[in-house]
Design a protein around this motif. Sequence first.
Motif, mmCIF file in Angstrom:
data_model
loop_
_atom_site.group_PDB
_atom_site.id
_atom_site.type_symbol
_atom_site.label_atom_id
_atom_site.label_comp_id
_atom_site.label_asym_id
_atom_site.label_seq_id
_atom_site.Cartn_x
_atom_site.Cartn_y
_atom_site.Cartn_z
ATOM 1 N N UNK A 41 -9.899 83.081 -12.019
ATOM 2 C CA UNK A 41 -9.289 81.844 -12.568
ATOM 3 C C UNK A 41 -7.787 81.844 -12.303
ATOM 4 N N UNK A 42 -7.156 82.998 -12.519
ATOM 5 C CA UNK A 42 -5.715 83.084 -12.272
ATOM 6 C C UNK A 42 -5.407 82.850 -10.797
ATOM 7 N N UNK A 43 -6.283 83.331 -9.909
ATOM 8 C CA UNK A 43 -5.997 83.236 -8.467
ATOM 9 C C UNK A 43 -6.000 81.795 -7.978
ATOM 10 N N UNK A 44 -6.592 80.873 -8.745
ATOM 11 C CA UNK A 44 -6.528 79.461 -8.340
ATOM 12 C C UNK A 44 -5.558 78.681 -9.226
ATOM 13 N N UNK A 45 -4.770 79.414 -10.003
ATOM 14 C CA UNK A 45 -3.734 78.766 -10.808
ATOM 15 C C UNK A 45 -4.278 78.033 -12.019
ATOM 16 N N UNK A 46 -5.439 78.465 -12.512
ATOM 17 C CA UNK A 46 -6.005 77.806 -13.699
ATOM 18 C C UNK A 46 -5.563 78.580 -14.943
ATOM 19 N N UNK A 47 -4.697 77.992 -15.742
ATOM 20 C CA UNK A 47 -4.096 78.713 -16.868
ATOM 21 C C UNK A 47 -4.946 78.641 -18.130
ATOM 22 N N UNK A 48 -5.750 77.585 -18.255
ATOM 23 C CA UNK A 48 -6.591 77.423 -19.448
ATOM 24 C C UNK A 48 -8.016 77.143 -19.011
ATOM 25 N N UNK A 49 -8.959 77.504 -19.867
ATOM 26 C CA UNK A 49 -10.356 77.227 -19.534
ATOM 27 C C UNK A 49 -11.099 76.751 -20.770
ATOM 28 N N UNK A 50 -12.172 75.990 -20.532
ATOM 29 C CA UNK A 50 -13.075 75.585 -21.611
ATOM 30 C C UNK A 50 -14.133 76.654 -21.760
ATOM 31 N N UNK A 51 -14.270 77.167 -22.975
ATOM 32 C CA UNK A 51 -15.280 78.196 -23.251
ATOM 33 C C UNK A 51 -15.993 77.851 -24.557
ATOM 34 N N UNK A 52 -17.174 78.447 -24.752
ATOM 35 C CA UNK A 52 -17.862 78.322 -26.046
ATOM 36 C C UNK A 52 -17.060 79.152 -27.050
ATOM 37 N N UNK A 53 -16.782 78.576 -28.196
ATOM 38 C CA UNK A 53 -15.913 79.298 -29.128
ATOM 39 C C UNK A 53 -16.627 80.494 -29.766
ATOM 40 N N UNK A 54 -15.809 81.359 -30.340
ATOM 41 C CA UNK A 54 -16.349 82.551 -31.009
ATOM 42 C C UNK A 54 -16.852 82.177 -32.406
ATOM 43 N N UNK A 55 -17.974 82.759 -32.838
ATOM 44 C CA UNK A 55 -18.439 82.460 -34.191
ATOM 45 C C UNK A 55 -17.615 83.177 -35.247
ATOM 46 N N UNK A 56 -17.361 82.481 -36.351
ATOM 47 C CA UNK A 56 -16.771 83.115 -37.530
ATOM 48 C C UNK A 56 -17.938 83.639 -38.364
ATOM 49 N N UNK A 57 -17.927 84.939 -38.620
ATOM 50 C CA UNK A 57 -19.038 85.562 -39.349
ATOM 51 C C UNK A 57 -18.516 86.071 -40.696
ATOM 52 N N UNK A 58 -18.983 85.434 -41.776
ATOM 53 C CA UNK A 58 -18.591 85.867 -43.120
ATOM 54 C C UNK A 58 -19.414 87.089 -43.501
ATOM 55 N N UNK A 59 -18.750 88.057 -44.138
ATOM 56 C CA UNK A 59 -19.403 89.327 -44.461
ATOM 57 C C UNK A 59 -19.245 89.615 -45.948
ATOM 58 N N UNK A 60 -20.360 89.806 -46.627
ATOM 59 C CA UNK A 60 -20.335 90.057 -48.072
ATOM 60 C C UNK A 60 -21.145 91.305 -48.396
ATOM 61 N N UNK A 61 -20.486 92.253 -49.065
ATOM 62 C CA UNK A 61 -21.195 93.442 -49.538
ATOM 63 C C UNK A 61 -21.632 93.191 -50.972
ATOM 64 N N UNK A 62 -22.828 93.612 -51.325
ATOM 65 C CA UNK A 62 -23.274 93.463 -52.712
ATOM 66 C C UNK A 62 -23.639 94.817 -53.292
ATOM 67 N N UNK A 63 -23.336 95.003 -54.568
ATOM 68 C CA UNK A 63 -23.744 96.238 -55.245
ATOM 69 C C UNK A 63 -22.763 96.627 -56.332
ATOM 70 N N UNK A 64 -23.284 96.943 -57.523
ATOM 71 C CA UNK A 64 -22.445 97.381 -58.653
ATOM 72 C C UNK A 64 -21.770 98.713 -58.372
#
Length: 410
Positions: A168-191
Amino acid sequence: MISVEEALEKVLSNIQVLDREEKPILQCLGQVLDEDVHSPIDVPPLDNAAMDGYAIRAEDVTGATNSSPIYLDVIGEVSAGTISDKEVEPGTAIRIMTGAPLPRGADSVVRFEDTDEAQRREHPLAQIGILCQIPKGQNVRRAGEDIARGQLVLKRGTPLRPQEIGVLASIGKAKAWVIRRPVVAILATGNELVEIDQPLPPGKIYNSNSFSIAAQVLRYGGIPQVLGIARDQAQEIEAKIKEALSADMLITSGGVSVGDYDLVKDVLAKQGQVSFWTVRMKPGKPLAFGMIGGVPHLGLPGNPVSSMITFELFARPAILKMMGKKNLAKPSVRATMESSIKNTDGRRIFARAVVRREDDRYLAQLTGPQGSGILTSMASANGLVIVPEDVAMVREGDTVEVLMLDWSEE
Ligand code: AMP
Ligand code: MG
């Protein structure tokens, strides 16, 4: 009990590919390209020298040898990044550096090593002796030989590795359209859980799962959103889960087996569209999956090894699918066992092992105690030996399939 494949199929059927975003290319590493990229230019843009030497006309040096060199007049010099204003006419040469555009009139480059330059004392040279004949086009990189203007360089759906970022850099393309990264919420449970920067009161343990899970999310390209710890109390779990509703996926650990305090499954059940499964695997038998407020929720078992292994088997492919990846399978190798494994209850075993290469084969040795609370057995392993449900015993010398947790470069 359902099989690992059935459980995975059910999870993936509820997972959608995410939307796209446009970003600077370096930030796109590991994401999937969501546009066809055509080149606006030829790469390289001009014919240029592949070696340091002399730009010449090949026909001028026909018959040249070590013992009877052909002498050409040196009319100039050109280095990479500049264009010579001179033309190579019959009987002349221009000294040229790698990458410099080929001067007009020249059709080939003869390397320094094939000239008498090293024997000459004067500077700059008036003449150069050519010590061999060369075919026309020798040591010349043609304009567009890598990429032609207008060419489809990278197709939509391509995962971007360092080499694609470079293209991409070799053709002078500075930005690209990509599928975004997922936001993954993480919850631990336990007393029993305490955050890692707190003193450890009697009867408590540190919350390690949130960290191993968040690290796994990062490793496979997601963005972890760590929600902390919920006590084994329905309201507290519900309140924490509300914080996850803007995420693309929620991963909880603990609370999905049959104990009195396993409340994650009750909370899930209240929200509808829930599946609880006992999956025919070891470790990691209990697993919950459902949709909460439109967000896929994967409920992993609490034991640290079970949590990590069920993540690899179910959360990893879900993350990869959300990111638009097509190859969801974990890499595996066939290896010869150096230990034995008993399979007493017809589940699929994932045993922690060290895989190493010897001659032309892989050998797999178990890491020691295999309890699902022994997290250090994951730390010393680089692979998971699979014992199929219908195999009661794997013996030394048997061939097994091993899922690779990592490859040597990681
Ligand atoms: P559970 O699935 O909730 O019954 O948890 C099983 C066991 O896993 C617990 O008894 C703990 O020893 C351990 N465990 C649960 N959650 C965590 C956590 N977040 N970090 C470390 N160990 C945990
Ligand atoms: Mg628990």
